[in-house]
Design a protein around this motif. Structure first.
Motif, PDB file in Angstrom:
ATOM      1  N   UNK A 150      30.804  -0.737 -18.529  1.00 38.83           N
ATOM      2  CA  UNK A 150      31.244  -2.018 -17.973  1.00 38.83           C
ATOM      3  C   UNK A 150      32.013  -1.762 -16.692  1.00 38.83           C
ATOM      4  N   UNK A 151      31.581  -2.453 -15.643  1.00 46.08           N
ATOM      5  CA  UNK A 151      32.285  -2.354 -14.365  1.00 46.08           C
ATOM      6  C   UNK A 151      33.612  -3.094 -14.477  1.00 46.08           C
ATOM      7  N   UNK A 152      34.661  -2.507 -13.977  1.00 45.53           N
ATOM      8  CA  UNK A 152      35.979  -3.135 -14.026  1.00 45.53           C
ATOM      9  C   UNK A 152      36.018  -4.417 -13.215  1.00 45.53           C
ATOM     10  N   UNK A 153      36.822  -5.349 -13.673  1.00 43.99           N
ATOM     11  CA  UNK A 153      36.940  -6.644 -13.008  1.00 43.99           C
ATOM     12  C   UNK A 153      38.320  -7.215 -13.305  1.00 43.99           C
ATOM     13  N   UNK A 154      38.851  -7.937 -12.331  1.00 40.79           N
ATOM     14  CA  UNK A 154      40.128  -8.615 -12.526  1.00 40.79           C
ATOM     15  C   UNK A 154      39.931  -9.995 -13.143  1.00 40.79           C
TER      16      UNK A 154
ATOM     17  N   UNK B  40      40.248  -4.113 -15.881  1.00 35.94           N
ATOM     18  CA  UNK B  40      40.088  -3.941 -14.436  1.00 35.94           C
ATOM     19  C   UNK B  40      39.496  -2.575 -14.075  1.00 35.94           C
ATOM     20  N   UNK B  41      39.414  -1.692 -15.065  1.00 35.34           N
ATOM     21  CA  UNK B  41      38.872  -0.353 -14.821  1.00 35.34           C
ATOM     22  C   UNK B  41      37.486  -0.206 -15.440  1.00 35.34           C
ATOM     23  N   UNK B  42      36.634   0.577 -14.804  1.00 33.93           N
ATOM     24  CA  UNK B  42      35.330   0.886 -15.391  1.00 33.93           C
ATOM     25  C   UNK B  42      35.558   1.601 -16.712  1.00 33.93           C
TER      26      UNK B  42
END
Length: 175
Positions: free
Chosen positions: A99-103, A28-30
């Protein structure tokens, strides 16, 4: 009955859940990672799914066909869904990407875990479900959909990385 189900769940299942939540929170974090490390979670989820299908229904006939149909559907929809080109960017060092964070990875890992858990509970409570085509098909399609989304994201990341390496502009969706 719910208390019995939870109390009879082996300890290692809770350890796996803890690990998946940890990995999902980290996603979830960059972050900057080696490109090859992007393969770890999709491969682990693929192995868990196929292992579960094999153990519960076998890897032939309807179970494998249902799983493959789920993968194909998810891969077909991947370009249309949320796989924008801005998920990854060039990293500071060679062989790395930002990498961009994502849930989404957490949601997908929980979906695989709870599908696996629910199928195990179903088969413990109703052992005859091993032979039920509808149960096998439904579980296997779900695993296929989840695996397809993971694989679609991974393919999109590699496609984006290849375009970044070539210095090409990366369109929002592959053509």
């Amino acid at each position: 009955m719910l208390i019995q189900i939870v109390s009879h769940t082996p300890i290692h299942v809770w350890a796996i859940l803890t690990f998946l939540v940890y990995r999902g929170m980290a996603a979830s974090r960059d972050r900057e990672v080696e490109l090859r490390k992007l393969c770890i979670i999709p491969v682990v989820m693929l192995v868990l799914s196929l292992q579960d299908i094999s153990a519960k229904f076998g890897l032939d006939g309807i179970p494998l066909a249902a799983w493959a149909a789920g993968v194909a559907l998810a891969l077909a929809l991947a370009p249309v869904l949320l796989f924008g080109a801005d998920r990854i960017a060039a990293g500071k060092q060679a062989g790395t990407v930002r990498v961009r964070g994502s849930w989404m990875p957490l949601a997908l890992m929980m979906a695989v875990f709870f599908t696996k858990y629910a199928a195990s509970v179903l088969l413990a409570v109703f052992p005859q479900a091993h032979q039920n085509t509808l149960a096998a098909g439904a579980v296997c399609v779900l695993f296929g959909l989840f695996n397809g989304v993971f694989l679609g994201r991974l393919a999109r990341d590699f496609w984006t990385h290849a375009n970044l390496q070539a210095g090409a502009a990366v369109p929002a969706r592959p053509i």
